[in-house]
Design a protein around this motif. Structure first.
Motif, PDB file in Angstrom:
ATOM      1  N   PRO A   1      85.468  75.528  34.772  1.00  8.08           N
ATOM      2  CA  PRO A   1      84.960  74.662  35.593  1.00  8.08           C
ATOM      3  C   PRO A   1      83.947  75.448  36.772  1.00  8.08           C
ATOM      4  O   PRO A   1      83.276  75.083  37.370  1.00  8.08           O
ATOM      5  N   ALA A   2      84.143  76.777  36.831  1.00  3.43           N
ATOM      6  CA  ALA A   2      83.443  77.751  37.713  1.00  3.43           C
ATOM      7  C   ALA A   2      82.283  77.739  37.008  1.00  3.43           C
ATOM      8  O   ALA A   2      80.967  77.725  37.818  1.00  3.43           O
ATOM      9  N   LEU A   3      81.965  77.628  35.794  1.00  6.47           N
ATOM     10  CA  LEU A   3      80.666  77.729  35.036  1.00  6.47           C
ATOM     11  C   LEU A   3      79.920  76.259  35.177  1.00  6.47           C
ATOM     12  O   LEU A   3      78.696  76.187  35.459  1.00  6.47           O
ATOM     13  N   GLU A   4      80.967  75.385  34.918  1.00 10.87           N
ATOM     14  CA  GLU A   4      80.111  73.940  35.146  1.00 10.87           C
ATOM     15  C   GLU A   4      79.749  73.414  36.620  1.00 10.87           C
ATOM     16  O   GLU A   4      78.567  72.990  36.706  1.00 10.87           O
ATOM     17  N   ALA A   5      80.409  74.252  37.529  1.00 13.55           N
ATOM     18  CA  ALA A   5      79.969  74.092  38.837  1.00 13.55           C
ATOM     19  C   ALA A   5      78.480  74.474  39.068  1.00 13.55           C
ATOM     20  O   ALA A   5      77.977  74.174  40.097  1.00 13.55           O
ATOM     21  N   ARG A   6      78.035  75.498  38.385  1.00 16.82           N
ATOM     22  CA  ARG A   6      76.954  76.300  38.580  1.00 16.82           C
ATOM     23  C   ARG A   6      75.813  75.650  37.549  1.00 16.82           C
ATOM     24  O   ARG A   6      74.744  76.023  37.312  1.00 16.82           O
ATOM     25  N   GLY A   7      76.385  74.377  36.909  1.00 20.58           N
ATOM     26  CA  GLY A   7      75.252  73.635  36.154  1.00 20.58           C
ATOM     27  C   GLY A   7      75.184  73.775  34.815  1.00 20.58           C
ATOM     28  O   GLY A   7      74.395  73.423  34.086  1.00 20.58           O
ATOM     29  N   HIS A   8      76.330  74.521  34.364  1.00 23.52           N
ATOM     30  CA  HIS A   8      76.239  75.228  32.988  1.00 23.52           C
ATOM     31  C   HIS A   8      77.020  74.242  31.986  1.00 23.52           C
ATOM     32  O   HIS A   8      77.990  73.731  32.870  1.00 23.52           O
ATOM     33  N   ALA A   9      77.086  74.126  30.647  1.00 22.30           N
ATOM     34  CA  ALA A   9      77.951  73.668  29.996  1.00 22.30           C
ATOM     35  C   ALA A   9      78.692  74.812  29.067  1.00 22.30           C
ATOM     36  O   ALA A   9      78.170  75.914  28.942  1.00 22.30           O
ATOM     37  N   ALA A  10      80.253  74.674  29.362  1.00 21.28           N
ATOM     38  CA  ALA A  10      81.006  75.782  29.084  1.00 21.28           C
ATOM     39  C   ALA A  10      82.052  75.310  27.953  1.00 21.28           C
ATOM     40  O   ALA A  10      83.095  74.082  28.295  1.00 21.28           O
ATOM     41  N   ARG A  11      82.287  75.845  26.799  1.00 18.80           N
ATOM     42  CA  ARG A  11      83.518  75.240  25.771  1.00 18.80           C
ATOM     43  C   ARG A  11      84.147  76.476  25.360  1.00 18.80           C
ATOM     44  O   ARG A  11      83.534  77.795  25.496  1.00 18.80           O
ATOM     45  N   ALA A  12      85.361  76.260  25.032  1.00 19.22           N
ATOM     46  CA  ALA A  12      86.260  77.479  24.425  1.00 19.22           C
ATOM     47  C   ALA A  12      86.778  76.799  23.221  1.00 19.22           C
ATOM     48  O   ALA A  12      87.303  75.687  23.134  1.00 19.22           O
ATOM     49  N   ILE A  13      87.214  77.584  22.086  1.00 20.75           N
ATOM     50  CA  ILE A  13      87.878  77.358  20.886  1.00 20.75           C
ATOM     51  C   ILE A  13      89.063  78.234  20.829  1.00 20.75           C
ATOM     52  O   ILE A  13      89.118  79.371  21.174  1.00 20.75           O
ATOM     53  N   ASP A  14      89.997  77.843  20.067  1.00 26.34           N
ATOM     54  CA  ASP A  14      90.802  78.512  19.303  1.00 26.34           C
ATOM     55  C   ASP A  14      90.727  79.233  18.269  1.00 26.34           C
ATOM     56  O   ASP A  14      90.252  78.405  17.252  1.00 26.34           O
ATOM     57  N   LEU A  15      90.742  80.345  18.127  1.00 31.68           N
ATOM     58  CA  LEU A  15      90.424  81.179  16.837  1.00 31.68           C
ATOM     59  C   LEU A  15      91.715  80.854  15.895  1.00 31.68           C
ATOM     60  O   LEU A  15      92.668  80.484  16.307  1.00 31.68           O
ATOM     61  N   PRO A  16      91.420  80.729  14.490  1.00 27.28           N
ATOM     62  CA  PRO A  16      92.397  80.468  13.663  1.00 27.28           C
ATOM     63  C   PRO A  16      93.786  81.512  13.933  1.00 27.28           C
ATOM     64  O   PRO A  16      93.817  82.646  14.035  1.00 27.28           O
ATOM     65  N   GLY A  17      94.736  80.495  13.779  1.00 27.96           N
ATOM     66  CA  GLY A  17      96.073  81.461  13.928  1.00 27.96           C
ATOM     67  C   GLY A  17      96.507  81.490  15.490  1.00 27.96           C
ATOM     68  O   GLY A  17      97.428  82.188  15.812  1.00 27.96           O
ATOM     69  N   HIS A  18      95.658  80.976  16.406  1.00 29.74           N
ATOM     70  CA  HIS A  18      95.739  81.180  17.949  1.00 29.74           C
ATOM     71  C   HIS A  18      95.962  79.777  18.679  1.00 29.74           C
ATOM     72  O   HIS A  18      95.198  78.847  18.134  1.00 29.74           O
ATOM     73  N   GLY A  19      96.562  79.706  19.766  1.00 26.39           N
ATOM     74  CA  GLY A  19      96.814  78.286  20.517  1.00 26.39           C
ATOM     75  C   GLY A  19      97.092  77.482  19.780  1.00 26.39           C
ATOM     76  O   GLY A  19      98.271  77.556  19.196  1.00 26.39           O
ATOM     77  N   GLU A  20      96.347  76.332  19.543  1.00 25.50           N
ATOM     78  CA  GLU A  20      96.878  75.257  18.935  1.00 25.50           C
ATOM     79  C   GLU A  20      96.338  75.087  17.385  1.00 25.50           C
ATOM     80  O   GLU A  20      96.865  74.102  16.769  1.00 25.50           O
ATOM     81  N   ASP A  21      95.739  76.044  16.941  1.00 23.00           N
ATOM     82  CA  ASP A  21      95.642  76.187  15.361  1.00 23.00           C
ATOM     83  C   ASP A  21      96.744  76.954  14.769  1.00 23.00           C
ATOM     84  O   ASP A  21      97.290  78.004  15.253  1.00 23.00           O
ATOM     85  N   ALA A  22      97.448  76.142  13.930  1.00 18.50           N
ATOM     86  CA  ALA A  22      98.487  76.813  13.146  1.00 18.50           C
ATOM     87  C   ALA A  22      98.307  77.447  11.944  1.00 18.50           C
ATOM     88  O   ALA A  22      99.285  77.646  11.224  1.00 18.50           O
ATOM     89  N   THR A  23      97.120  77.915  11.609  1.00 22.93           N
ATOM     90  CA  THR A  23      96.702  78.948  10.442  1.00 22.93           C
ATOM     91  C   THR A  23      97.969  79.982  10.468  1.00 22.93           C
ATOM     92  O   THR A  23      98.048  80.632  11.422  1.00 22.93           O
ATOM     93  N   PRO A  24      98.581  80.126   9.292  1.00 16.15           N
ATOM     94  CA  PRO A  24      99.526  81.180   9.071  1.00 16.15           C
ATOM     95  C   PRO A  24      98.859  82.780   9.314  1.00 16.15           C
ATOM     96  O   PRO A  24      97.662  82.631   8.928  1.00 16.15           O
TER      97      PRO A  24
END
Length: 237
Positions: free
Chosen positions: A22-45
């Protein structure tokens, strides 16, 4: 304005960019994040996670060229992605991250550091395929300067880190080195020694190395300051 793709470090997930997006978006940028395989909500063993899979996940998340930000160990996967498809990347930003030296693994680079502040906080799994950060020690190495409520929110979200991607050497060529790239050195880092961050960027142009007076997680310790710095960096894209 720029489009940022944010890549987390060891034991983390896309969740760690909660305050920065949200801090980047407040400056007018688009910002996204992903889970790498095996991290966060990605269930790769863990046994199926590779450095190649990390790079493919990053490239699969890119349509138009992005400012690709890699935190900590993500210096390796963002570089691997740049080696495979530099045309998808407008700029590389290494956030207190490993800068691959070429022909060596992250494990070997970590061992070359002058100090090993992180090692006592790590515990290897019984099968040897991953490691975790000890919950009682994680705040001290990752979040010592972050708000207490943020630390309480973050520590339970830490996940096992697959070993294989960090034990894989990466060949580095001009395909990635020729891209615009910046480094954000965190001067109070208790995970990757600041002096080692300086060593990794010793041959970089002075204007490409920036400093923040934070620990290893500036996205929690000072998200506004990090957004401001990334905004300035993106202006050079």
């Amino acid at each position: 304005m720029a489009e940022f793709l944010l890549i987390h470090g060891s034991c983390h997930g896309a969740w760690c960019w909660r305050d920065l997006i949200p801090a980047l978006e407040a400056r007018g940028h688009a910002a996204r994040a992903i889970d790498l395989p095996g991290h966060g909500e990605d269930a790769t063993p863990a046994g199926e996670v590779t450095l190649e899979a990390y790079a493919e996940a990053i490239l699969g998340a890119i349509a138009d060229p992005v400012v690709l930000v890699g935190h900590s160990m993500a210096g390796f996967p963002i570089t691997a992605a740049a080696e495979k498809a530099p045309e998808k990347i407008a700029r590389l930003v290494y956030l207190c991250a490993y800068v691959p030296a070429g022909g060596v693994s992250l494990v070997e680079m970590r061992q070359a550091a002058p100090r090993q502040p992180l090692l006592p906080a790590l515990e290897k799994s019984a099968d040897g395929l991953s490691f975790t950060a000890r919950p009682e020690m994680a705040p001290g190495v990752f979040y010592h300067d972050c708000p207490e409520e943020t630390v309480d929110w973050a520590v339970p979200r830490l996940c096992p880190q697959p070993v294989a991607p960090q034990a894989t050497p990466l060949d580095v060529t001009q395909r990635s080195r020729a891209l615009p790239r910046d480094y954000i050195l965190c001067t109070d880092d208790r995970t990757i020694p600041p002096e080692y961050q300086a060593t990794m960027t010793a041959d970089w142009p002075a204007g490409a190395v920036h400093e923040m007076a934070t620990g290893h997680s500036p996205f929690f310790a000072d998200p506004e300051g990090l957004a401001r710095l990334l905004d300035c960096i993106a202006e050079g894209s």
